[in-house]
Design an enzyme around this catalytic site. Structure first.
Site, PDB file in Angstrom:
ATOM      1  CE1 TYR A  41      -3.573  -2.572   0.649  1.00  0.00           C
ATOM      2  CE2 TYR A  41      -4.643  -0.500   1.207  1.00  0.00           C
ATOM      3  CZ  TYR A  41      -4.722  -1.832   0.871  1.00  0.00           C
ATOM      4  OH  TYR A  41      -5.947  -2.421   0.759  1.00  0.00           O
TER       5      TYR A  41
ATOM      6  CE  LYS B 280       1.676 -17.581  -2.723  1.00  0.00           C
ATOM      7  NZ  LYS B 280       0.812 -18.778  -2.840  1.00  0.00           N
TER       8      LYS B 280
ATOM      9  CG  ASP C  14      -2.206 -20.016  -1.480  1.00  0.00           C
ATOM     10  OD1 ASP C  14      -1.698 -19.999  -0.336  1.00  0.00           O
ATOM     11  OD2 ASP C  14      -1.707 -20.657  -2.430  1.00  0.00           O
TER      12      ASP C  14
ATOM     13  CG  ASP D 122      -8.209  -4.572   1.522  1.00  0.00           C
ATOM     14  OD1 ASP D 122      -9.148  -4.079   2.156  1.00  0.00           O
ATOM     15  OD2 ASP D 122      -8.122  -4.531   0.281  1.00  0.00           O
TER      16      ASP D 122
ATOM     17  CG  ASP E 100     -13.841  -6.853   1.835  1.00  0.00           C
ATOM     18  OD1 ASP E 100     -13.577  -6.083   2.778  1.00  0.00           O
ATOM     19  OD2 ASP E 100     -14.318  -6.469   0.744  1.00  0.00           O
TER      20      ASP E 100
END
Ligand code: IPM
Ligand code: MG
Length: 351
Positions: free
Chosen positions: A135, A186, A218, A242, A246
């Site tokens: 970001y 990751k 993942d 983020d 959601d």
């Protein structure tokens, strides 16, 4: 208690004004000061985060934030986009620790798209790092590429100190809950994640009472819908957090239910629903105000030292759901469909 009130765009205005009305029912003395932010900031002063709004946020004890964004600003250069307001506030105020709890209220178990037994009793906390990662990493931009066309690029970065402090927030939170932390990265592909994992493991040594585990992002996305109750606290970087938050919100029935707290090193904070400005339903008085009302409860607890009031507010929300009040996003047959204002009024009455 000075509260900076930043409603922003779209449904932000409706849900924040209804939340203020609910807070008004508490026997506490608040000083609310409102300022434009996001698209509203751009309209007022040509910048999504006007200097006066930032100054107000800095001097307040806490910030209540609605939401920012509207497709009509999609063609603006990136520094003028409404999203820059929330990113700027997070960075300028050092709000590095984002707490996103996802709890399933028994009354809403039917509203989820997942089977009730998968989500009944779910109570997880996503701790998302909020001021680093891809970001904010430099360099970023769009430039000419030697192949002739252009190339877009962003940079994922984390320093050890940034990883350490968010890991501590997660471990401290786990101590007050189920004593488990799952760190999500990751590390099979990214260097940033390899450092992340190493630093989280080192920090875990100081918390022998907490069970630490690691998971690739993942796999975590898959596990969250397969068996979400395996998690207690999830700690992760800005980008993965983020996305996963959601996803986690839909376990609870609706993204309209999830509050969040963004805290600095001294528990000063910004409180906002995790959902966006929902321009498609803005002004229709059908948005769910509960995520913002529950964010106000987090504000009472984390920044204002009013834990008892926070509990009363949360209890009033639970009672409202138990009594069958539902905005459209959580409506199921046999319950009572209400507007934004009616939902907030029902909470206020129970409070
Ligand atoms: C969130 C939002 C923001 C983010 C946007 C509006 C910049 O999606 O708070 O989750 O990506 O952090
Ligand atoms: Mg988001």
């Amino acid at each position: 208690m000075k509260i900076a009130v930043l409603p922003g765009d779209g449904i932000g205005k409706e849900i924040v004004s209804e939340t203020l009305r609910v807070l008004g029912r508490l026997a506490l003395k608040f000083e609310f000061e409102e300022a434009p932010v996001g698209g509203a900031g751009y309209e007022a002063s040509g910048h999504p985060l006007p200097p006066a709004t930032l100054a107000l946020a800095k001097k307040a004890d806490a910030i209540l934030f609605g939401s920012v964004g509207d497709p009509k600003y999609d063609s603006l250069e990136s520094s003028k986009r409404p999203e820059q307001a929330i990113l700027g506030l997070r960075k300028e105020l050092g709000l590095f620790a984002n707490l996103r709890p996802a709890q399933v209220y028994p009354e809403l178990a039917d509203a989820s798209t997942l089977r009730p037994e998968v989500i009944a009793g779910l109570d997880i906390l996503i701790v998302r790092e909020l001021t680093g990662d891809i970001y904010f990493g430099q360099p970023k931009g769009i430039r000419q590429h030697e192949s002739g066309g252009r190339e877009g690029f962003d940079t994922m970065r984390y320093t050890e100190a940034e990883i350490r402090r968010i890991a501590r927030v997660a471990f401290d939170a786990a101590r007050k809950r189920g004593k488990k932390v799952c760190s999500v990265d990751k590390a099979n592909v990214l260097e940033t994640s390899r450092l992340w994992r190493e630093v989280v493991d080192a920090e875990a040594k100081g918390y022998p009472d907490i069970a630490i585990s690691h998971m690739y992002v993942d796999n975590c996305a898959m596990q969250l819908v397969r068996n979400p109750k395996q998690f207690d606290v999830i700690v992760t970087g800005n980008m993965f957090g983020d996305i996963l938050s959601d996803e986690a919100s839909m376990l609870t029935g609706s993204i309209g239910m999830l509050p969040s707290a963004s805290l600095d090193a001294n528990n000063k904070g910004l409180y906002e629903p995790i959902h966006g400005s929902a321009p498609d339903i803005a002004g229709k008085c059908i948005a769910n105000p509960l995520a913002t009302i529950l964010s106000a409860a987090l504000m009472l607890r984390h920044s204002l030292g009013q834990a008892a009031a926070a509990e009363r507010l949360e209890a009033a929300v639970k009672k409202t759901l138990r009594d069958g009040y539902r905005t459209a996003d959580i409506y199921t047959a046999g319950t009572r469909k209400v507007s934004t204002v009616e939902m907030a009024s029902a909470v206020a009455e129970r409070l």
